[in-house]
Design a protein around this motif. Structure first.
Motif, mmCIF file in Angstrom:
data_model
loop_
_atom_site.group_PDB
_atom_site.id
_atom_site.type_symbol
_atom_site.label_atom_id
_atom_site.label_comp_id
_atom_site.label_asym_id
_atom_site.label_seq_id
_atom_site.Cartn_x
_atom_site.Cartn_y
_atom_site.Cartn_z
ATOM 1 N N ALA A 1 0.873 -1.239 -0.233
ATOM 2 C CA ALA A 1 -0.039 -0.160 0.214
ATOM 3 C C ALA A 1 0.785 1.096 -0.600
ATOM 4 N N LYS A 2 2.198 1.252 0.870
ATOM 5 C CA LYS A 2 2.845 2.362 0.625
ATOM 6 C C LYS A 2 3.566 2.564 -0.527
ATOM 7 N N ALA A 3 3.896 1.631 -1.285
ATOM 8 C CA ALA A 3 4.427 2.193 -2.844
ATOM 9 C C ALA A 3 3.074 2.356 -3.614
ATOM 10 N N ALA A 4 2.321 1.689 -3.280
ATOM 11 C CA ALA A 4 1.234 2.128 -4.339
ATOM 12 C C ALA A 4 0.169 3.965 -3.674
ATOM 13 N N ARG A 5 0.674 4.164 -2.925
ATOM 14 C CA ARG A 5 0.697 5.779 -2.721
ATOM 15 C C ARG A 5 1.189 6.593 -2.930
ATOM 16 N N GLN A 6 2.838 6.013 -2.852
ATOM 17 C CA GLN A 6 3.970 6.981 -3.482
ATOM 18 C C GLN A 6 3.435 7.009 -4.578
ATOM 19 N N TYR A 7 2.981 6.136 -5.460
ATOM 20 C CA TYR A 7 2.309 6.190 -6.689
ATOM 21 C C TYR A 7 1.427 7.034 -7.410
ATOM 22 N N ALA A 8 0.615 6.531 -6.826
ATOM 23 C CA ALA A 8 -0.963 7.653 -6.811
ATOM 24 C C ALA A 8 -0.670 8.971 -6.096
ATOM 25 N N GLY A 9 0.297 9.467 -5.738
ATOM 26 C CA GLY A 9 0.566 10.981 -5.363
ATOM 27 C C GLY A 9 1.599 11.742 -6.087
ATOM 28 N N ALA A 10 2.475 10.875 -7.082
ATOM 29 C CA ALA A 10 3.080 11.342 -7.979
ATOM 30 C C ALA A 10 2.489 12.588 -8.770
ATOM 31 N N ASN A 11 2.636 14.012 -9.200
ATOM 32 C CA ASN A 11 2.705 14.779 -9.677
ATOM 33 C C ASN A 11 3.426 15.829 -10.434
ATOM 34 N N ASP A 12 3.067 16.411 -10.845
ATOM 35 C CA ASP A 12 4.521 16.489 -12.077
ATOM 36 C C ASP A 12 4.719 18.675 -11.316
ATOM 37 N N THR A 13 5.614 19.091 -12.106
ATOM 38 C CA THR A 13 5.959 20.543 -11.602
ATOM 39 C C THR A 13 4.370 21.557 -11.424
ATOM 40 N N THR A 14 3.687 21.157 -12.035
ATOM 41 C CA THR A 14 2.146 22.239 -12.142
ATOM 42 C C THR A 14 2.029 21.476 -10.712
ATOM 43 N N GLY A 15 1.852 20.865 -10.617
ATOM 44 C CA GLY A 15 1.332 19.767 -9.451
ATOM 45 C C GLY A 15 -0.129 18.879 -9.786
ATOM 46 N N GLN A 16 0.108 18.442 -10.663
ATOM 47 C CA GLN A 16 -1.020 17.862 -11.691
ATOM 48 C C GLN A 16 -0.502 16.342 -11.862
ATOM 49 N N PRO A 17 -1.535 15.461 -11.410
ATOM 50 C CA PRO A 17 -0.966 14.121 -11.079
ATOM 51 C C PRO A 17 -0.309 13.317 -12.427
ATOM 52 N N LEU A 18 0.352 13.004 -12.553
ATOM 53 C CA LEU A 18 1.073 12.535 -13.751
ATOM 54 C C LEU A 18 0.203 10.796 -14.089
ATOM 55 N N ARG A 19 0.998 10.978 -15.111
ATOM 56 C CA ARG A 19 -0.211 9.849 -15.846
ATOM 57 C C ARG A 19 0.475 9.261 -15.901
ATOM 58 N N LEU A 20 -0.177 7.296 -15.308
ATOM 59 C CA LEU A 20 0.284 5.995 -16.033
ATOM 60 C C LEU A 20 1.801 5.542 -17.347
ATOM 61 N N PRO A 21 2.396 5.681 -17.122
ATOM 62 C CA PRO A 21 3.338 5.314 -18.960
ATOM 63 C C PRO A 21 2.275 3.949 -19.393
ATOM 64 N N GLY A 22 1.925 3.887 -20.849
ATOM 65 C CA GLY A 22 0.813 3.055 -21.204
ATOM 66 C C GLY A 22 1.394 1.636 -21.422
ATOM 67 N N ASP A 23 2.277 1.090 -20.569
ATOM 68 C CA ASP A 23 2.986 -0.840 -20.283
ATOM 69 C C ASP A 23 2.664 -1.021 -18.626
ATOM 70 N N VAL A 24 2.979 0.643 -17.950
ATOM 71 C CA VAL A 24 2.443 0.228 -16.859
ATOM 72 C C VAL A 24 0.810 0.427 -16.303
ATOM 73 N N GLU A 25 0.299 0.812 -17.022
ATOM 74 C CA GLU A 25 -1.343 0.612 -16.737
ATOM 75 C C GLU A 25 -2.114 -0.451 -17.952
ATOM 76 N N GLY A 26 -1.048 -0.633 -17.893
ATOM 77 C CA GLY A 26 -2.413 -2.261 -19.031
ATOM 78 C C GLY A 26 -1.465 -3.093 -18.006
ATOM 79 N N ILE A 27 -1.435 -3.356 -17.197
ATOM 80 C CA ILE A 27 -0.660 -4.187 -16.658
ATOM 81 C C ILE A 27 -1.481 -4.675 -15.035
ATOM 82 N N PRO A 28 -1.788 -5.842 -14.447
ATOM 83 C CA PRO A 28 -3.268 -5.119 -13.284
ATOM 84 C C PRO A 28 -1.893 -4.947 -12.474
ATOM 85 N N ARG A 29 -2.446 -4.191 -11.044
ATOM 86 C CA ARG A 29 -1.697 -4.091 -10.039
ATOM 87 C C ARG A 29 -2.165 -4.024 -8.796
ATOM 88 N N TYR A 30 -2.302 -5.274 -7.904
ATOM 89 C CA TYR A 30 -2.366 -5.538 -7.220
ATOM 90 C C TYR A 30 -1.776 -5.732 -5.281
#
Length: 221
Positions: free
Chosen positions: A113-142
């Motif tokens: 859960a801590k790793a998932a939270r770390q990546y869920a909170g990733a933002n760019d320099t304007t504070g917008q959430p970073l979009r998951l790369p397609g290769d990450v988004e396309g694989i189920p995450r448990y």
């Protein structure tokens, strides 16, 4: 695996479905333990409080890779690996592609859960959430907190591990199904009843190249 639950006779007499509650709790506890051994069996140091020597524990994914395919174990820096703002998902992609370099295709990522939270909170320099790369988004995450958070050098209590793999290649053999015995006499003088459960099986990676682990990646506080 074996476990023992002791409860008061009054509780068992008064509860309408106490036996089912106990059975479910035992089954869930054993399932969690099996998950831990399947991932970490054979690891005795370097992952927090995990201490699963082989024998008697089966050798899990990480220990199998350490022994037979160490190139599929990434990371492990002395002070852990922090995510870099410009290339936030590099380590995740490296883990995914390490499996693909072996002509395998991962069908799931496992992190806590801590790793998932770390990546869920990733933002760019304007504070917008970073979009998951397609290769990450396309694989189920448990999420599984059987993957611990631990201290790696100066990374205190937030280093963790990321698993990528084709989980159809992780074999769990069952030799003895879950058996439950009720001990009505052993604790009778204390007005208690014991429930003891046993399970017997084994774990093996059919093709070690189907798995990769990134060690010591930074999770959330």
């Amino acid at each position: 695996m074996s476990c023992l639950v002791i409860g008061s006779l009054e509780w068992f007499q008064d509860s309408q479905n106490g036996d089912q509650i106990i059975k479910n709790a035992i089954a869930q506890a054993m399932a969690s333990r099996l998950d831990l051994v399947a991932l970490y069996g054979g690891i005795t140091a370097g992952a927090g409080t995990i201490n699963l020597p082989t024998p008697p524990n089966p050798r899990g994914v990480l220990a199998t890779l350490n022994a037979t395919l160490p190139g599929n174990v990434l990371g492990g820096a002395a002070n852990g690996t922090t995510q870099t703002a410009a290339t936030y998902f590099t380590e995740v992609l490296d883990t995914i592609y390490k499996v693909r370099y072996g002509n395998e295709e991962p069908n799931g990522l496992i992190w806590n859960a801590k790793a998932a939270r770390q990546y869920a909170g990733a933002n760019d320099t304007t504070g917008q959430p970073l979009r998951l790369p397609g290769d990450v988004e396309g694989i189920p995450r448990y999420m599984s907190n059987q993957v611990p958070s631990y201290t790696q050098g100066t990374m205190t209590n937030r280093a963790t591990d990321l698993y990528a793999g084709d989980w159809t290649q992780l074999l769990i053999g069952q030799r003895l199904g879950l058996t439950i015995q009720v001990l009505t006499e052993r604790y009778a003088e204390y007005g208690q009843v014991g429930i003891v459960a046993h399970w017997r099986g084994d774990v093996a990676a059919a093709r070690p190249a189907a798995f990769a682990v990134y060690r010591g990646i930074q999770g959330a506080l």
